[in-house]
Motif scaffolding. Sequence first.
Motif, PDB file in Angstrom:
ATOM      1  N   GLY A   1      -0.314   6.900 -10.177  1.00  0.00           N
ATOM      2  CA  GLY A   1       0.421   7.511  -8.962  1.00  0.00           C
ATOM      3  C   GLY A   1      -0.246   8.971  -8.952  1.00  0.00           C
ATOM      4  O   GLY A   1       0.217   9.521  -7.730  1.00  0.00           O
TER       5      GLY A   1
ATOM      6  N   CYS B   1       3.595   6.498  -4.523  1.00  0.00           N
ATOM      7  CA  CYS B   1       2.621   7.486  -4.936  1.00  0.00           C
ATOM      8  C   CYS B   1       3.188   8.728  -4.689  1.00  0.00           C
ATOM      9  O   CYS B   1       3.972   8.892  -3.817  1.00  0.00           O
ATOM     10  CB  CYS B   1       1.437   7.325  -3.716  1.00  0.00           C
TER      11      CYS B   1
ATOM     12  N   SER C   1       0.921  -1.353   0.021  1.00  0.00           N
ATOM     13  CA  SER C   1      -0.072   0.000   0.062  1.00  0.00           C
ATOM     14  C   SER C   1       0.790   1.199   0.033  1.00  0.00           C
ATOM     15  O   SER C   1       1.722   1.221   0.596  1.00  0.00           O
ATOM     16  CB  SER C   1      -0.867  -0.059   1.156  1.00  0.00           C
ATOM     17  N   GLY C   2       0.242   2.159  -0.729  1.00  0.00           N
ATOM     18  CA  GLY C   2       1.128   3.759  -0.833  1.00  0.00           C
ATOM     19  C   GLY C   2       2.043   3.580  -2.209  1.00  0.00           C
ATOM     20  O   GLY C   2       2.726   4.363  -2.524  1.00  0.00           O
TER      21      GLY C   2
ATOM     22  N   PRO D   1       0.251   8.647   1.099  1.00  0.00           N
ATOM     23  CA  PRO D   1      -0.029   9.063  -0.357  1.00  0.00           C
ATOM     24  C   PRO D   1      -0.656  10.350  -0.331  1.00  0.00           C
ATOM     25  O   PRO D   1      -1.741  10.542   0.384  1.00  0.00           O
ATOM     26  CB  PRO D   1      -0.930   7.811  -0.852  1.00  0.00           C
TER      27      PRO D   1
ATOM     28  N   TYR E   1       2.304   1.834  -6.306  1.00  0.00           N
ATOM     29  CA  TYR E   1       1.429   1.711  -7.551  1.00  0.00           C
ATOM     30  C   TYR E   1       2.202   1.340  -8.634  1.00  0.00           C
ATOM     31  O   TYR E   1       3.480   1.405  -8.680  1.00  0.00           O
ATOM     32  CB  TYR E   1       0.560   3.007  -8.070  1.00  0.00           C
TER      33      TYR E   1
ATOM     34  N   CYS F   1      -4.482   7.938  -3.960  1.00  0.00           N
ATOM     35  CA  CYS F   1      -3.502   7.723  -5.164  1.00  0.00           C
ATOM     36  C   CYS F   1      -4.016   6.763  -6.156  1.00  0.00           C
ATOM     37  O   CYS F   1      -4.503   5.583  -5.847  1.00  0.00           O
ATOM     38  CB  CYS F   1      -2.185   7.184  -4.546  1.00  0.00           C
TER      39      CYS F   1
ATOM     40  N   ASP G   1      -3.182   2.983  -6.033  1.00  0.00           N
ATOM     41  CA  ASP G   1      -2.671   2.664  -5.032  1.00  0.00           C
ATOM     42  C   ASP G   1      -2.800   1.192  -4.548  1.00  0.00           C
ATOM     43  O   ASP G   1      -4.018   0.513  -4.682  1.00  0.00           O
ATOM     44  CB  ASP G   1      -3.298   3.459  -3.691  1.00  0.00           C
TER      45      ASP G   1
END
Length: 215
Positions: free
Chosen positions: A162, A138, A128-129, A145, A131, A152, A155
């Motif tokens: 992003g 992101c 997570s955070g 993000p 992409y 994002c 994400d």
Amino acid sequence: MFIAAAVSFYLLLMLHCPAPSSATEKSPCDTCTKLVDRFHKGLEDTSKKNFGGGNTAWEEKTLSKYETSEIRLVEIIENLCDSSDFECNVMVEEHEEQIEKWWFKMRKKYPDLRKWFCIETIEVCCPSGTYGPDCVACLGGAERPCHGNGFCSGDGTRLGDGSCRCKAEYTGPFCLECADGYFSTGRNDTHSFCSVNQKPQFVPRITQYISLNRK
Ligand SMILES: *[C@@H]1O[C@H](CO)[C@@H](O)[C@H](O)[C@H]1NC(C)=O
């Protein structure tokens, strides 16, 4: 193998169904995440069903064998996808060997199935955070993000670009500016807060009115 036969038969059935409409299209990461959730549910269901407690040595031995057995895996895989879930059934069919590999060989070392399977092995999700194909951070950084003020694009998946889609109060590529009608209540390099409740110093046009009222 046993599982292959079951799943192939299942896919044969599915071929006679019409293709799913694009309206219900979800990302491969969604499909994978759901599949892993169902796997966990399967683990739970099969553990309830098969551990009665107070077992004899024979039972304990048999049960602990069941715990890591192919039989249990097959029971879990049978319930991984709804019959109407085409994407899920294709994913299981395509990656059944990896699921087996995890079950028999990787499970102890990599207890997090979603991380091992969806992110690192079949590469449909990202941490997570991050992409995109290479799981790049992101805008605003993977920790927060869009500086916590937006979403994002892509994400947690291998999709997207992003970029930030900001919450209503925020705008700008990094979601640090206040949108029309919202006013800053605090800001530094990493945080920005906007609200409908204006602070007079940020709103020249209304400042006069407010200061007149306050006098
Ligand atoms: C920015 O503001 C946030 C929230 O008020 C605070 O937690 C953070 O430490 C601040 N960062 C800097 C670099 O001052």
